[in-house]
Design an enzyme around this catalytic site. Structure first.
Site, PDB file in Angstrom:
ATOM      1  N   SER A   8      40.908  87.326  48.053  1.00  0.00           N
ATOM      2  CA  SER A   8      41.784  88.092  48.940  1.00  0.00           C
ATOM      3  C   SER A   8      41.624  89.556  48.580  1.00  0.00           C
ATOM      4  O   SER A   8      41.281  89.896  47.450  1.00  0.00           O
ATOM      5  CB  SER A   8      43.237  87.676  48.719  1.00  0.00           C
ATOM      6  OG  SER A   8      44.096  88.550  49.418  1.00  0.00           O
ATOM      7  N   ASP A  69      45.433  80.631  52.331  1.00  0.00           N
ATOM      8  CA  ASP A  69      45.379  80.786  53.776  1.00  0.00           C
ATOM      9  C   ASP A  69      46.769  80.508  54.312  1.00  0.00           C
ATOM     10  O   ASP A  69      47.462  79.621  53.791  1.00  0.00           O
ATOM     11  CB  ASP A  69      44.350  79.831  54.391  1.00  0.00           C
ATOM     12  CG  ASP A  69      43.847  80.360  55.726  1.00  0.00           C
ATOM     13  OD1 ASP A  69      43.751  81.591  55.896  1.00  0.00           O
ATOM     14  OD2 ASP A  69      43.562  79.554  56.621  1.00  0.00           O
ATOM     15  N   PHE A 152      55.957  91.914  57.025  1.00  0.00           N
ATOM     16  CA  PHE A 152      54.797  92.249  57.860  1.00  0.00           C
ATOM     17  C   PHE A 152      54.648  91.142  58.901  1.00  0.00           C
ATOM     18  O   PHE A 152      55.462  90.213  58.959  1.00  0.00           O
ATOM     19  CB  PHE A 152      53.528  92.381  56.997  1.00  0.00           C
ATOM     20  CG  PHE A 152      53.060  91.072  56.403  1.00  0.00           C
ATOM     21  CD1 PHE A 152      53.677  90.550  55.285  1.00  0.00           C
ATOM     22  CD2 PHE A 152      52.007  90.353  56.979  1.00  0.00           C
ATOM     23  CE1 PHE A 152      53.265  89.335  54.743  1.00  0.00           C
ATOM     24  CE2 PHE A 152      51.581  89.138  56.436  1.00  0.00           C
ATOM     25  CZ  PHE A 152      52.214  88.629  55.312  1.00  0.00           C
ATOM     26  N   GLY A 153      53.619  91.245  59.710  1.00  0.00           N
ATOM     27  CA  GLY A 153      53.284  90.175  60.653  1.00  0.00           C
ATOM     28  C   GLY A 153      54.453  89.798  61.554  1.00  0.00           C
ATOM     29  O   GLY A 153      55.069  90.650  62.205  1.00  0.00           O
ATOM     30  N   TYR A 154      54.795  88.517  61.569  1.00  0.00           N
ATOM     31  CA  TYR A 154      55.818  87.992  62.470  1.00  0.00           C
ATOM     32  C   TYR A 154      57.231  88.101  61.888  1.00  0.00           C
ATOM     33  O   TYR A 154      58.190  87.636  62.503  1.00  0.00           O
ATOM     34  CB  TYR A 154      55.508  86.524  62.794  1.00  0.00           C
ATOM     35  CG  TYR A 154      54.177  86.327  63.498  1.00  0.00           C
ATOM     36  CD1 TYR A 154      54.076  86.459  64.874  1.00  0.00           C
ATOM     37  CD2 TYR A 154      53.009  86.040  62.774  1.00  0.00           C
ATOM     38  CE1 TYR A 154      52.860  86.290  65.525  1.00  0.00           C
ATOM     39  CE2 TYR A 154      51.786  85.871  63.422  1.00  0.00           C
ATOM     40  CZ  TYR A 154      51.723  86.003  64.781  1.00  0.00           C
ATOM     41  OH  TYR A 154      50.514  85.847  65.435  1.00  0.00           O
ATOM     42  N   HIS A 180      56.792  80.526  51.978  1.00  0.00           N
ATOM     43  CA  HIS A 180      55.661  79.588  51.953  1.00  0.00           C
ATOM     44  C   HIS A 180      54.675  79.955  50.852  1.00  0.00           C
ATOM     45  O   HIS A 180      54.165  79.104  50.150  1.00  0.00           O
ATOM     46  CB  HIS A 180      55.009  79.607  53.338  1.00  0.00           C
ATOM     47  CG  HIS A 180      54.683  80.983  53.870  1.00  0.00           C
ATOM     48  ND1 HIS A 180      55.590  82.023  53.854  1.00  0.00           N
ATOM     49  CD2 HIS A 180      53.540  81.511  54.391  1.00  0.00           C
ATOM     50  CE1 HIS A 180      55.032  83.101  54.374  1.00  0.00           C
ATOM     51  NE2 HIS A 180      53.793  82.823  54.686  1.00  0.00           N
ATOM     52  N   ARG A 181      54.385  81.267  50.684  1.00  0.00           N
ATOM     53  CA  ARG A 181      53.388  81.691  49.691  1.00  0.00           C
ATOM     54  C   ARG A 181      53.889  81.450  48.274  1.00  0.00           C
ATOM     55  O   ARG A 181      53.176  80.950  47.415  1.00  0.00           O
ATOM     56  CB  ARG A 181      53.060  83.177  49.886  1.00  0.00           C
ATOM     57  CG  ARG A 181      51.609  83.499  49.651  1.00  0.00           C
ATOM     58  CD  ARG A 181      51.260  84.962  49.945  1.00  0.00           C
ATOM     59  NE  ARG A 181      52.064  85.588  50.956  1.00  0.00           N
ATOM     60  CZ  ARG A 181      51.857  85.440  52.271  1.00  0.00           C
ATOM     61  NH1 ARG A 181      50.860  84.724  52.715  1.00  0.00           N
ATOM     62  NH2 ARG A 181      52.650  86.018  53.141  1.00  0.00           N
TER      63      ARG A 181
HETATM   64  P1  IMP Z   1      46.587  85.593  55.949  1.00  0.00           P
HETATM   65  O1  IMP Z   1      46.717  84.286  55.247  1.00  0.00           O
HETATM   66  O2  IMP Z   1      46.957  86.749  55.122  1.00  0.00           O
HETATM   67  O3  IMP Z   1      45.264  85.723  56.670  1.00  0.00           O
HETATM   68  O4  IMP Z   1      47.711  85.604  57.067  1.00  0.00           O
HETATM   69  C1  IMP Z   1      47.472  85.146  58.342  1.00  0.00           C
HETATM   70  C2  IMP Z   1      48.470  85.707  59.308  1.00  0.00           C
HETATM   71  O5  IMP Z   1      49.627  84.868  59.325  1.00  0.00           O
HETATM   72  C3  IMP Z   1      48.995  87.101  58.993  1.00  0.00           C
HETATM   73  O6  IMP Z   1      48.147  88.080  59.518  1.00  0.00           O
HETATM   74  C4  IMP Z   1      50.332  87.075  59.713  1.00  0.00           C
HETATM   75  O7  IMP Z   1      50.152  87.288  61.083  1.00  0.00           O
HETATM   76  C5  IMP Z   1      50.775  85.643  59.499  1.00  0.00           C
HETATM   77  N1  IMP Z   1      51.576  85.529  58.258  1.00  0.00           N
HETATM   78  C6  IMP Z   1      51.273  84.835  57.131  1.00  0.00           C
HETATM   79  N2  IMP Z   1      52.243  84.960  56.210  1.00  0.00           N
HETATM   80  C7  IMP Z   1      53.184  85.766  56.760  1.00  0.00           C
HETATM   81  C8  IMP Z   1      54.432  86.282  56.275  1.00  0.00           C
HETATM   82  O8  IMP Z   1      54.881  86.047  55.124  1.00  0.00           O
HETATM   83  N3  IMP Z   1      55.092  87.080  57.129  1.00  0.00           N
HETATM   84  C9  IMP Z   1      54.632  87.382  58.370  1.00  0.00           C
HETATM   85  N4  IMP Z   1      53.497  86.943  58.861  1.00  0.00           N
HETATM   86  C10 IMP Z   1      52.761  86.118  58.067  1.00  0.00           C
END
Ligand code: IMP
Length: 197
Positions: A8, A69, A152-154, A180-181
């Site tokens: 990552s 992921d 971030f994200g959603y 989740h992480r």
């Molecule tokens: P990645 O695993 O970092 O590639 O995350 C994939 C995508 O899932 C991110 O770009 C977000 O759109 C969404 N995502 C994953 N985890 C989160 C979170 O904790 N908050 C908000 N969006 C998430």
């Protein structure tokens, strides 16, 4: 300390992972330090993409590797955006456009249930036949108007009913404890510890 390459380049994730691995005697090193090229993610499941990323990082460095992921899965959308969460609304990647597409997809839908999913995979070598796997699910509901400016994200649209707050309204420590992480990382760390890795 045994070096482990982390597949990552997200600084926040790297810090979170390093903090959990350090007490196990594992020194988390970002794959960028080794010039690992980006790994294709062609699969339709999180676990397949995650194993591919871990193998790829291990093959390029000769070190054990850890990959993660994650994404958002919405019940009424049969699990979408799922593995396409980051690029739900296409290129260029944009949280704002992804969120807009999500809210539109759920317009008039009564079932707002969703969960974030995360998988973490550790391989000792590229062809390790027994990857170690940690998983996490964080349940919530999708709302129509954004709340909060953290995360971030959603996150601004992801309401956690027990707290009456969105992912973007929770402080970082609470999010790491619930998310989740965090769950996936702790499950994987427990397995590493039990096996004495
Ligand atoms: P990645 O695993 O970092 O590639 O995350 C994939 C995508 O899932 C991110 O770009 C977000 O759109 C969404 N995502 C994953 N985890 C989160 C979170 O904790 N908050 C908000 N969006 C998430």
């Amino acid at each position: 300390m045994k070096k482990v390459v982390i597949a990552s380049s997200n600084a926040g994730k790297l810090r979170e992972i390093a903090r959990i691995l350090e007490p196990l005697g594992l020194d988390a090193q970002p794959q960028g330090h080794f010039g690992v090229p980006e790994c294709p993610e062609p699969h339709v499941t999180f676990i397949e993409n995650c194993i591919a990323k871990a193998r790829h990082a291990s093959a390029h460095t000769g070190l054990p590797a850890l990959a993660d992921d994650s994404g958002l899965c919405v019940d009424a959308l049969n699990g979408a955006p799922g593995v396409y969460s980051a690029r739900y609304a296409g290129d260029p990647r944009s949280d704002a456009r992804n969120n807009h597409k999500l809210v539109e997809a759920l317009r008039g839908e009564a079932n707002r249930k969703a969960h974030y999913y995360c998988v973490m995979v550790y391989v000792r070598y590229p062809d390790d036949p027994q990857p170690l796997i940690g998983e996490g699910r964080w349940h919530g509901e999708i709302i129509d108007s954004p709340r909060g400016d953290g995360g971030f994200g959603y996150d601004p649209y992801f309401l956690v009913p027990e707290f009456g707050k969105t992912g973007a309204e929770l402080d970082m420590d609470s999010k790491n404890r619930l998310s989740h992480r965090g769950q996936a990382l702790r499950e994987l760390a427990g397995k590493l510890q039990n096996l004495g890795i």
